[in-house]
Scaffold this active site. Structure first.
Site, PDB file in Angstrom:
ATOM      1  N   ALA A   1       0.851  -1.190   0.000  1.00  0.00           N
ATOM      2  CA  ALA A   1       0.000   0.000   0.000  1.00  0.00           C
ATOM      3  C   ALA A   1       0.884   1.235   0.000  1.00  0.00           C
ATOM      4  CB  ALA A   1      -0.915  -0.012   1.220  1.00  0.00           C
ATOM      5  N   GLY A   2       1.053   1.827  -1.181  1.00  0.00           N
ATOM      6  CA  GLY A   2       1.924   2.979  -1.321  1.00  0.00           C
ATOM      7  C   GLY A   2       1.160   4.284  -1.346  1.00  0.00           C
TER       8      GLY A   2
ATOM      9  N   LYS B   1      -1.010  -2.271  -4.409  1.00  0.00           N
ATOM     10  CA  LYS B   1      -0.769  -3.449  -5.246  1.00  0.00           C
ATOM     11  C   LYS B   1      -0.973  -4.700  -4.409  1.00  0.00           C
ATOM     12  CE  LYS B   1       2.475  -0.956  -5.775  1.00  0.00           C
ATOM     13  NZ  LYS B   1       2.800   0.447  -5.372  1.00  0.00           N
TER      14      LYS B   1
ATOM     15  N   GLU C   1       9.306  -2.509   4.025  1.00  0.00           N
ATOM     16  CA  GLU C   1       9.081  -2.169   2.618  1.00  0.00           C
ATOM     17  C   GLU C   1      10.289  -2.456   1.726  1.00  0.00           C
ATOM     18  OE1 GLU C   1       7.737   1.688  -0.118  1.00  0.00           O
ATOM     19  OE2 GLU C   1       7.861   1.854   2.081  1.00  0.00           O
TER      20      GLU C   1
ATOM     21  N   GLY D   1       7.076   8.966 -10.089  1.00  0.00           N
ATOM     22  CA  GLY D   1       5.754   9.143 -10.661  1.00  0.00           C
ATOM     23  C   GLY D   1       4.991  10.290 -10.027  1.00  0.00           C
TER      24      GLY D   1
ATOM     25  N   ILE E   1       5.965  13.394 -11.811  1.00  0.00           N
ATOM     26  CA  ILE E   1       5.332  13.482 -13.128  1.00  0.00           C
ATOM     27  C   ILE E   1       3.912  14.033 -13.000  1.00  0.00           C
ATOM     28  CG2 ILE E   1       4.482  12.132 -15.090  1.00  0.00           C
ATOM     29  CD1 ILE E   1       6.916  10.271 -14.667  1.00  0.00           C
TER      30      ILE E   1
ATOM     31  N   TYR F   1      -2.489  10.220 -14.354  1.00  0.00           N
ATOM     32  CA  TYR F   1      -1.239   9.621 -14.824  1.00  0.00           C
ATOM     33  C   TYR F   1      -1.405   8.923 -16.172  1.00  0.00           C
ATOM     34  CZ  TYR F   1       3.321   7.381 -14.631  1.00  0.00           C
ATOM     35  OH  TYR F   1       4.608   7.003 -14.918  1.00  0.00           O
TER      36      TYR F   1
END
Length: 294
Positions: free
Chosen positions: A9-10, A15, A91, A148, A151, A164
């Site tokens: 869990a970011g 994911k 992590e 990301g 970005i 994104y």
């Protein structure tokens, strides 16, 4: 036990990797990487409730679940029914373990050689972290605050596009030279001593094109800047670690053709070997699954 799961869990994505003892059902995931690796799914962290519902629907309560990532405690609190078999996984350990397993599995699938010996692992997620891996050695080297998240944030500030997937779609249609000052622009009309399309200074073009810079130009310039910096740091780290192998993983590469293309090109230009495994975005989840399984 029914099976094992890993949840990474970011800050941007959740994911999930799930491995059942039985045959895999059609669960809306991205399929099996191989017979020995799990079903893989992802959800935006801003829709964390959707991830919770998927787990409740697809993952039996007696599954051993490894939680990792910056939002792991938050997600774990939303799934109290799995607490009895929940495992906290560091992590960086999860990322390295997952990357090694993915490289091995993809090499077996392609009947090719996996990354062998010593290599630098560059994890481009919301930000970027670097590791050196050789056998059982899994050492974190450090990190930088570009990835990301940069970005999305910078393109949003420049032209108002913050999705994104839309940024990744627009970028290949744009021209970095509409925004960046290139080597070719500096030397014109003379022939430059190095590739003319290389960046001399990001976002430094003194006179914009007559039509002005378009959103796709800003998207291309931001992705180009992130690729250049990430590759420069990764290749320099590889040199200090006495290797020329750099493996790039992370959710930023998924469905981002320009970032992948520039990463491969710049790494080769700097004299190193690059690899971007297809399932790299799931390294943390796969690593959390297998470390919990231990």
């Amino acid at each position: 036990m029914t099976g094992y799961a890993g949840i990474d869990a970011g800050g941007t994505l959740v994911k999930i990797a799930y491995l059942s003892d039985g045959s895999a059902a059609d669960s809306g995931g991205e399929g099996l990487l191989s017979a020995s690796l799990p079903i893989l799914v992802k959800f935006p962290t801003e829709r964390i409730e959707a991830a919770v519902e998927w787990v409740r629907r697809q993952v039996p309560r007696d599954t051993v679940v490894g939680f990792t990532g910056g939002q792991a405690q938050r997600l774990r609190a939303l799934l109290p029914e799995y607490e009895a078999s929940a495992v906290d996984v560091p992590e960086f350990e999860a990322t390295a373990e997952g990357a090694v397993r993915i490289l091995k599995a993809e090499a077996e699938k392609e009947e090719a050689a996996a990354a062998s010996g010593r290599f630098v692992l560059v994890n481009v997620g919301t930000g970027t972290s670097l590791h050196v891996i050789e056998g059982g050695e899994r050492l974190r080297l450090g990190g930088i605050g570009l990835g990301g998240g940069t970005i999305v944030g910078l393109t949003g500030l420049l032209c108002g596009v913050r999705d994104y997937a839309e940024i990744a779609r627009l970028a290949p249609l744009g021209s970095r030279e509409a925004v960046d000052l290139t080597v070719g622009q500096i030397y014109a009309p003379a022939i430059p001593p190095i590739a003319g399309d290389l960046t001399a200074a990001n976002f430094a073009r003194p006179v914009p094109p007559a039509t002005g810079a378009e959103p796709q130009d800003y998207a291309a310039a931001v992705i180009g800047m992130v690729a250049e910096i990430v590759v420069t740091v990764g290749v320099q780290a590889a040199g200090l670690q006495k290797t020329n192998q750099v493996v790039y993983i992370g959710s930023s590469y998924q469905d981002n053709a320009l970032l992948r293309e520039l990463t491969l090109r710049f790494t080769e230009m700097l004299g190193a070997t690059a690899k971007i495994p297809k399932q790299g975005p799931y390294s943390g989840a796969i690593g959390a699954l297998h470390l919990a399984k231990r």
